[in-house]
Design a protein around this motif. Structure first.
Motif, short mmCIF file in Angstrom:
data_model
loop_
_atom_site.label_atom_id
_atom_site.label_comp_id
_atom_site.label_asym_id
_atom_site.label_seq_id
_atom_site.Cartn_x
_atom_site.Cartn_y
_atom_site.Cartn_z
N ASN A 12 0.85 -1.19 0.00
CA ASN A 12 0.00 0.00 0.00
C ASN A 12 0.89 1.24 0.00
O ASN A 12 1.56 1.53 0.99
N THR A 14 0.31 4.23 0.45
CA THR A 14 -0.02 5.19 1.50
C THR A 14 0.84 4.98 2.74
O THR A 14 1.23 5.93 3.41
N ASP A 17 4.21 6.43 2.12
CA ASP A 17 4.12 7.89 2.20
C ASP A 17 4.07 8.36 3.65
O ASP A 17 4.70 9.37 4.01
N HIS A 18 3.34 7.63 4.49
CA HIS A 18 3.21 8.01 5.89
C HIS A 18 4.56 7.92 6.60
O HIS A 18 4.97 8.85 7.31
N SER A 21 6.96 10.66 5.36
CA SER A 21 6.66 12.00 5.88
C SER A 21 7.27 12.21 7.26
O SER A 21 7.63 13.34 7.62
N THR A 35 6.85 -1.11 -3.55
CA THR A 35 5.61 -1.83 -3.23
C THR A 35 5.71 -3.31 -3.56
O THR A 35 4.74 -4.03 -3.43
#
Length: 451
Positions: A12, A14, A17-18, A21, A35
């Protein structure tokens, strides 16, 4: 100094990305993301990677299988597995495959920072100079006499070899105090190694503490050095010490008395020289009275007792802490917010803060992210409802047995917190281990395999 390369593997995007960050502000880290587990293996073979994070469930290969292959390619690297739905068996399999850490949702900033801090220190052989300021220990901020007096005591005893027991409610900063003691000791240049006694299944806890030899049990594919050995002359922090199983308590007691350990699968003693700091958010005296904690171990750990008062007893610290968090989160998020309105500060001071400093930190962070302008206003704050208010009145009826009522209460509580066992155990006033044992009993009654 060389940068540390981190590989983040998650089907995933996301999740990648989390994590990115949170970690991208550290200029000593170079982040690679993918991925695909197969692509991850190619990257591991083609470049020097020191830290690997993998989701437990990937499309073509599980995180456990990936870790096992990664350890063959980078035996000195640091591997971690993460999951939102991990079970005790998943943790065991991951650790047996060679994972150094297993992360369970929620993946909040503090958890990720602390986890990667340990990984960074591990792969750099405990050279703190490589760690970005973001990962350095946070400050203890206070002007309350009771806490400053306690810090003075902590500073005086820090150079000694005496065991220290830190108690206090959740969110008060007990781990921060443990780090403070380490930094003010003559062991500050030695490793600081922490273990959460509630986070590991009983079967793995002994291996984590004392290590194991190759072939000591099914899945032990290589020798593992435990926390006590890896700490060397540094500090071992045992968090949630009351959650440690009784058999392991006996072995810990012997290790502290004899200053030596024996790895699983070995008959040779290994001398240890680490200083022990134990942490608990429960009354250990009550745990002794309840028969779930050894009295002799309590006295062995309780040489220097330190208790951190809750935030509601430190009202003078709230403005200091609120302003500190405001400045920190404004800088981190590129905001211009630099002050707190009088109305907002008055509200913050009067609040009871059941979640203590951690709750205040979360509230200020949300306020900075949601708010705009130079001043933090009351309408920027999103306050959490008291946890207990989320529980609906259990449906009890005349004739129900005490066991049926207990079972109903436990399942209603779990439902109210979306099956978060840590929160449920806290609300019920029992340990995570007790909750886990109760759930296993209920599953066996229903013919479902226990975890």
């Amino acid at each position: 100094m060389d940068t540390i390369t981190v590989l983040l593997v998650a089907s995933n995007p996301t999740m990648c990305d989390h994590l990115t960050s949170i970690l991208q502000t550290n200029d000593k880290l170079r982040l690679e993301t993918c991925t695909s587990a197969q692509k991850a293996l190619k990257l591991l073979k083609s470049q020097r990677i020191q830290i690997v994070y993998s989701d437990l469930q990937n499309d073509e290969m599980s995180g456990v299988a990936l870790v096992q292959k990664a350890k063959q390619i980078m035996p000195d690297g640091y591997c971690m597995v993460g999951s939102t739905t991990g079970t005790a068996q998943d943790v065991i399999l991951a650790m047996q495959a060679g994972a150094d850490e297993f992360i369970i949702d929620p993946y909040d900033r503090e958890l990720i920072e602390n986890t990667f801090e340990k990984a960074i220190l591990d792969v750099t052989k405990q050279q703190p100079s490589i760690v970005n300021q973001q990962f350095l220990p946070k400050k203890i901020i206070t002007q309350e006499k009771a806490l400053t007096s306690m810090l003075d005591i902590a500073k005086k005893v820090a150079p000694s070899t005496a065991s220290i027991l830190i108690t206090g409610e959740s969110g008060t900063g007990k781990e921060l105090l443990a780090s403070f003691i380490h930094q003010n000791s003559n062991r500050s240049n030695e490793p600081y190694v922490a273990l959460n006694c509630a986070a590991l299944p009983e079967q793995l806890a002994e291996s984590e503490l004392f290590g194991h030899e190759k072939g000591a049990f099914t899945g032990a594919i290589s020798r593992k050095i435990g926390k006590f050995e890896s700490a060397g002359k540094g500090t071992v922090v045992l968090d949630e010490i009351t959650e440690m199983a009784m058999p392991l308590q006996a072995k810990l007691l012997r290790a502290l008395q004899e200053r030596e350990i024996v790895r699983l699968g070995s008959n040779r003693s290994v001398s240890i020289d680490a200083r022990v700091v134990a942490i608990s958010n429960r009354s250990i005296k009550k745990a002794v009275q309840d028969g779930i904690f050894r009295e002799d171990l309590f006295y062995r750990l309780n040489v220097i007792p330190l208790t951190i008062p809750p935030l509601r007893e430190r009202k003078n610290d709230i403005p200091l802490l609120a302003d500190y968090f405001l400045q920190r989160f404004s800088a981190q998020n590129g905001k211009s917010m630099s002050s707190i309105s009088d109305e907002t500060m008055d509200f913050l001071v009067k609040h009871s803060w059941p979640g203590n400093v951690r709750e205040l930190e979360n509230v200020i962070q949300r306020g900075v992210l949601i708010g705009s302008g130079d001043v933090l206003l009351k309408e920027h704050l999103i306050m959490e409802e008291p946890v207990r208010a989320a529980i609906e009145t259990p449906q009890f009826s005349v004739g129900m047995t005490v066991r049926e009522m207990e079972k109903t209460l436990i399942f209603n509580t779990l439902e109210s917190v979306n099956d978060n066992r840590t929160h449920a155990a806290k609300m019920l006033g029992i340990s995570i281990r007790t909750l886990r044992n109760k759930l296993n009993e209920y599953r066996e009654e229903m013919g479902i395999s226990a975890e």
